[in-house]
Structures are given as structure tokens and as C-alpha cells.
Write an enzyme that holds these catalytic residues in place. Structure first.
Site, PDB file in Angstrom:
ATOM      1  N   ASP A  25      65.671  42.145  57.181  1.00 60.69           N
ATOM      2  CA  ASP A  25      65.105  41.173  56.243  1.00 60.69           C
ATOM      3  C   ASP A  25      65.845  39.842  56.286  1.00 60.69           C
ATOM      4  OD1 ASP A  25      67.071  43.031  55.000  1.00 60.69           O
ATOM      5  OD2 ASP A  25      66.957  41.647  53.319  1.00 60.69           O
TER       6      ASP A  25
ATOM      7  N   ARG B  14      65.592  37.199  44.112  1.00 57.95           N
ATOM      8  CA  ARG B  14      66.188  36.077  43.371  1.00 57.95           C
ATOM      9  C   ARG B  14      65.793  34.743  43.996  1.00 57.95           C
ATOM     10  NH1 ARG B  14      72.640  35.687  44.762  1.00 57.95           N
ATOM     11  NH2 ARG B  14      72.560  36.367  46.936  1.00 57.95           N
TER      12      ARG B  14
ATOM     13  N   ASP C   3      70.016  40.037  38.173  1.00 58.30           N
ATOM     14  CA  ASP C   3      69.770  38.917  37.261  1.00 58.30           C
ATOM     15  C   ASP C   3      69.028  37.767  37.930  1.00 58.30           C
ATOM     16  OD1 ASP C   3      71.710  37.668  38.831  1.00 58.30           O
ATOM     17  OD2 ASP C   3      73.252  37.677  37.270  1.00 58.30           O
TER      18      ASP C   3
END
Length: 487
Positions: free
Chosen positions: A267, A92, A139
Site C-alpha cells: 500500500d 488519516r 485518531d
């Protein structure tokens, strides 16, 4: 846009090639309402002259800045709560731009960062900018509350002298988002952060997982030359030593600030040792080693006092990747430097937080131990941040502390041991105590109830006054403490 002479584009990540990233496009948002712009950070990269309309164009609609090639979603893997995940990457967000800091910003940084006549390479990276090949069905969006929280956390971390990325821009985007862990629908935003690097430990892990020694070699040279130029070409153990040192410093500064990152996956740690990509962060209300920030951290893996352990574990995963291009012995030796470096950095961090100069290793360690003992004994009554605020400057603040709202807590044998250890150290830059901030009874904190109250005002009546008031207070504290700029 009118280009400032201080604006110096220098896109270097694309040099790594297509194995490391994917070109992407930003989402098209139904609205772009500017909620926060960091003009002080923008001045460091020559972008402070943008009008609000230009700012929104570049950081809400992501029109390209001059000399930038276009957004790149970075590829990486990671251990998430120590379970390996080969199906992640920038899901995202993306790398929006890379540019050099201006000479004035470079000279203002601490000399301990080392000389860099060209200015450091800095990234503008996004969060909530839309879907990418690594979105995994998500999303690609960010909640406005999440963006607001990152602005607040990054600002306080910088204020307290913690190496950190900085929130650069927050723009509300007009979408109603559904989330399973908070009331929905909720408002949406896109965040831009300014960071020294977005190259993660997980970037190396992906190359190792693919068995690509050539990719590891390419990454080592890329990271060494751009972020740790003191390391010789091809010296993977030397690079690991540099990352270990930066990570030890970061871990120590978190502890001294009472900060809990929340999600210390591989990460979420980078090669330059900066706080970034923290999720459900918290600041300690009081001394509590087992304090966790994430409700889903059921076993306390990333609890406050376990953060150095978590960072070291992640460093061992990075070292494992480097075994594809270096012998195990020198890598192990580099890893073994973490513990001693962390203890040294913790002493330095506590001296900094207390505003005093070193009195030698033994005396500095005694002060560290005495401070923790006092915090431990004080329990819930003695909040973490106020102790450092009350006694900032050491002996020079004794009257202020002993006449302040916590005077009743400063008594007994443990306190006397703390006071004796503190008074053995000279005040560092005593003129700082003349700042009006130190005439107040309370420090700037960021406990969860205040964060929720700030969000409640925004969410219910669109009142941003508590948010802007808090940022103004943090800026005053930053100037009062005068900690060296590390981000």
C-alpha cells in the site's frame, strides 16, 4: 479564490465510482498555523497566487478548490511486512483534489517522461486530516514532527533526482497527540502532498481479494489512460511492464541516493513509481547493506540493499491481481523484466549522481562496481553523500576532492580503480561545477542527528530557523546538481 489561468481542475478518480472510495469530511482543527508552503510546486498547478489566508483555508480547513467534488478516502488493501491486511485504506488522509500541471511545468520535465500536451494529472493528497471509515480506531492525525520529517525527506529526494511526491503544505493544527513510540503529548499537523498518483498496488489487491475482475478491468483502463497512455487499451501485461519499469527506476534512484524508505508495503508503492508515504525513513550515513530505518523491522526485510527485492516482491503481488484479467505467461514475462531494468537504471543513477556521461555499458558497469567497492572499503569513515559530492563531475573535480576534507581517504588500490573508472567518463554539463555549492567543503545531507536537532529547536523553543535554513540549503543543492525534475 482568484483562479489563475494555469489552474486546471480535472477530478478523475471519482469516475471509478463508489467501489473505490468514500466521501469524507476533514477534521475541524482548533488552530491552523502555516508552517510550510511549497510555492514552486504550487506554481506548477496554478496555485502560487493564493494568499496565506487562502492557503490555510484550502489546506488547513479544506474549503473546496474550484471544480473539485470533495474529499475522498481511497479504498485499498495491502501486504504489511508480507502479511495481508484487508482492513486498511485511507485512515488519516484523503484525496483532496486532482488537477493538471501547467504547460510550462510539463515542458520543463525530462523528455524521457514522454510527451503530454495536456500536462500530467496530479493529486493533492492529505495526511493527518481526520478520521475516515478506514481509521480502525486511530485518531486520524499526524504529528508535527512526522510532517516536518516528510517535508525534509521529499525535498532532499527531489534534490537528488529521485522520483517523489512533494510536500506541498504543512499546517500546525493545535492538538496534543498521544503516541506510544515518541514522547507525548506531541504537537499535531496536517500535511498535503503533490503526487502524480495515489493509486497503490493495494488498490488492485482489494479488487482481487473481492474477486471482482470487473474492478480490475476498470482500474487497468483508468491507470493506463491517465498515467501510462503508451499502453494499449485492455493490455494488462503492458500496464504491468510500464509499472515494472517505473518501479525499477525508483528502486535504483533510492540506492544511488542512499535512501531507506522504511516501510515498503504494497500500500506504499504506487503505479507511477514515486516515493510516497514513507514513514521512518533514513539516509545512509555510510555504506551498510543491512541498514534499516524502522525500529520495528527486526529482521531487516526492508533494509537498504533489500529494497529492490522488496519492490519486486510487491510487483509479483500486483501481477497476481492482474491474473484475473490476463494470462499468466505475459504477466510473468513482464515481471522478468524487472532485474535487467533495475541494473540498467542503477548504472544510469550512478552516472547521474557522479555527474558524468555514459561511456558504454561495460565502462558504466565498471564505474558502478568501483564506486560501491570504494564505499565498502571506506566504511564508517567515508560517508555516502560526500563521496558523490566530492567527485561530482569526474576528472573536473579531482583537485577539489583531493584537497578537501576527505583527501586522506582517497588513496590505495581501490581508490585508484575508482578514479580510473570515473575518469573514463566525460563530465556532464561541466558548467554546473561553477555553482557556489561546489566551493563548500561539505554537501547537504540529512542524517538522523540533524533531523533530530531541527525538531528539537521547533519542539523546545518553537524555533523554525534550522528548518528553513535547511530547506534553503537543499534548494541551492537542487539548483547546483540540476537533475531532471521527475516528481
Amino acid at each position: 479564490m482568484p483562479v489563475s489561468p494555469a489552474y486546471r481542475p480535472d477530478p478523475r478518480f471519482p469516475d471509478l465510482g463508489g467501489d473505490f472510495s468514500d466521501p469524507v469530511d476533514s477534521a475541524v482543527f482548533p488552530q491552523t498555523t502555516l508552517r510550510f508552503r511549497n510555492d514552486r510546486a504550487a506554481a506548477e498547478v496554478g496555485l502560487e497566487g493564493l494568499t496565506d489566508a487562502e492557503w490555510v483555508a484550502h489546506f488547513g480547513r479544506f474549503e473546496l478548490l474550484p471544480g473539485q467534488p470533495g474529499p475522498l478516502a481511497m479504498r485499498y488493501h495491502g501486504h504489511q511486512f508480507r502479511s495481508y491486511n484487508a482492513d486498511i485504506g485511507d485512515g488519516r488522509g484523503f484525496l483532496a483534489a486532482q488537477l493538471r500541471e501547467c504547460p510550462q511545468a510539463a515542458s520543463a520535465r525530462s523528455a524521457s517522461d514522454g510527451p503530454n500536451n495536456d500536462g500530467r494529472l496530479l493529486d493533492l493528497g492529505t495526511k493527518g486530516s481526520g478520521t475516515t471509515p478506514w481509521s480502525r480506531g486511530g485518531d486520524g492525525r499526524l504529528t508535527l514532527k512526522g510532517g516536518m520529517r516528510e517535508v525534509l525527506a521529499a525535498t532532499l529526494l527531489e534534490t537528488l533526482g529521485v522520483p517523489t511526491s512533494r510536500a506541498f503544505s504543512l499546517i500546525e493544527t493545535g492538538e496534543a497527540l498521544q503516541r506510544g513510540d515518541e514522547p507525548s503529548p506531541t504537537r499535531s499537523a496536517v500535511l498535503v502532498r503533490l503526487s502524480h498518483s495515489h493509486v497503490r498496488f493495494g488498490t488492485f489487491q482489494r479488487a482481487a481479494w473481492l474477486g471482482r475482475a470487473d474492478m480490475i478491468e476498470t482500474l487497468v483502463e483508468h491507470v493506463r489512460s491517465l498515467y501510462h497512455p503508451e499502453v494499449a487499451a485492455g493490455d494488462a501485461p503492458g500496464l504491468l511492464r510500464a509499472v515494472v519499469a517505473a518501479s525499477a527506476r525508483l528502486s535504483a534512484r533510492w540506492i544511488a541516493a542512499g535512501f531507506v524508505h522504511g516501510v515498503l508495503n504494497t500500500d506504499n508503492l504506487n503505479v507511477t513509481g514515486e516515493s510516497f508515504d514513507y514513514g521512518p525513513w533514513r539516509f545512509l550515513p555510510h555504506y551498510e547493506p543491512g541498514f534499516t530505518a524502522a525500529y520495528f523491522d527486526q529482521f531487516g526485510l526492508y533494509a537498504f540493499a533489500r529494497q529492490p527485492e522488496a519492490v519486486f516482491w510487491n510487483l509479483t503481488q500486483l501481477a497476481g491481481c492482474l491474473k484475473l484479467v490476463a494470462d499468466a505467461g505475459p504477466l510473468t514475462e513482464a515481471l522478468n523484466g524487472f532485474g535487467p531494468a533495475y541494473i540498467r537504471e542503477l548504472r544510469v543513477a550512478f552516472l547521474m549522481r557522479l555527474g558524468v556521461l555514459s561511456a558504454g555499458e561495460a565502462a558504466d558497469q565498471q564505474l558502478l562496481d568501483a564506486t560501491l567497492a570504494l564505499l565498502r572499503e571506506g566504511g564508517e569513515a567515508l560517508r555516502w553523500e560526500p563521496l558523490f559530492f566530492d567527485w561530482f563531475g569526474g576528472f573536473a573535480s579531482s583537485a577539489r576532492a583531493l584537497q578537501g576534507p576527505r583527501a586522506g581517504l582517497y588513496q590505495g588500490a581501490t581508490f585508484e580503480a575508482f578514479r580510473a573508472a570515473l575518469f573514463a567518463h566525460e563530465t556532464d554539463r561541466p558548467e554546473r561545477l561553477e555553482h557556489p555549492v561546489f566551493a563548500r567543503p561539505e554537501p547537504e545531507e540529512m542524517l538522523i542527528d540533524e533531523v533530530e536537532a531541527i525538531w528539537q529547536a521547533i519542539d523546545t523553543v518553537d524555533d523554525w530557523t534550522p528548518f528553513t535554513t535547511k530547506l534553503a540549503g537543499l534548494e541551492g543543492a537542487r539548483l547546483a546538481y540540476g537533475f531532471a525534475h521527475q516528481a
